[in-house]
Design a protein around this motif. Structure first.
Motif, PDB file in Angstrom:
ATOM      1  N   PHE A  22      81.917-100.709  81.490  1.00 60.91           N
ATOM      2  CA  PHE A  22      80.876-100.382  82.323  1.00 60.91           C
ATOM      3  C   PHE A  22      81.242-100.137  83.709  1.00 60.91           C
ATOM      4  CE2 PHE A  22      77.081-101.420  85.061  1.00 60.91           C
ATOM      5  CZ  PHE A  22      76.033-100.297  84.584  1.00 60.91           C
ATOM      6  N   ALA A  46      74.483 -93.876  85.180  1.00 61.77           N
ATOM      7  CA  ALA A  46      74.084 -95.362  84.648  1.00 61.77           C
ATOM      8  C   ALA A  46      74.078 -95.433  83.165  1.00 61.77           C
ATOM      9  CB  ALA A  46      73.209 -95.812  85.333  1.00 61.77           C
ATOM     10  N   LEU A  50      76.419 -97.201  80.378  1.00 59.34           N
ATOM     11  CA  LEU A  50      75.665 -98.274  79.146  1.00 59.34           C
ATOM     12  C   LEU A  50      76.102 -97.916  78.026  1.00 59.34           C
ATOM     13  CD1 LEU A  50      71.944 -98.680  80.542  1.00 59.34           C
ATOM     14  CD2 LEU A  50      73.763-100.364  80.491  1.00 59.34           C
ATOM     15  N   ALA A  53      79.655 -98.964  77.851  1.00 59.29           N
ATOM     16  CA  ALA A  53      79.715-100.580  77.778  1.00 59.29           C
ATOM     17  C   ALA A  53      79.219-100.941  76.331  1.00 59.29           C
ATOM     18  CB  ALA A  53      78.660-101.163  78.530  1.00 59.29           C
ATOM     19  N   ALA A  54      78.417-100.264  75.525  1.00 57.77           N
ATOM     20  CA  ALA A  54      78.164-100.542  74.257  1.00 57.77           C
ATOM     21  C   ALA A  54      79.392-100.386  73.248  1.00 57.77           C
ATOM     22  CB  ALA A  54      76.922-100.109  73.687  1.00 57.77           C
TER      23      ALA A  54
END
Length: 86
Positions: A22, A46, A50, A53-54
């Protein structure tokens, strides 16, 4: 006093790798915006971060134990090959 939430080490590691993904994505987007021009808005960045990040967390969860096992096996085989050379 309630105990803090306890996560399995594998899950905790995956979540931390997700946080790294992220932040790394946001740093890259910000660096590009400073050097050239903004690619995406802050909100879009953003949202994409995300998703990164996932994906990073899922990849770490699935692959981490396999990479650790491969590394341990490789270390043992290298040690054995060095001992056989003596």
């Amino acid at each position: 006093m309630p105990s803090p939430i306890s996560l399995r080490p594998r899950v905790k590691s995956a979540l931390l790798w997700g946080a790294v993904g992220f932040m790394a994505f946001l740093v890259l987007v910000q660096g590009y915006a400073l050097v050239v021009e903004p690619l995406v808005s802050i909100t879009q960045g953003a949202g994409i971060a995300l998703l990164v990040a996932a994906g990073t967390a899922a990849g770490a969860y699935v692959l981490e134990h396999r990479i650790a096992a491969w590394s341990a096996q490789r270390a043992v085989s290298e040690t054995n090959s060095h001992n056989d050379a003596d």
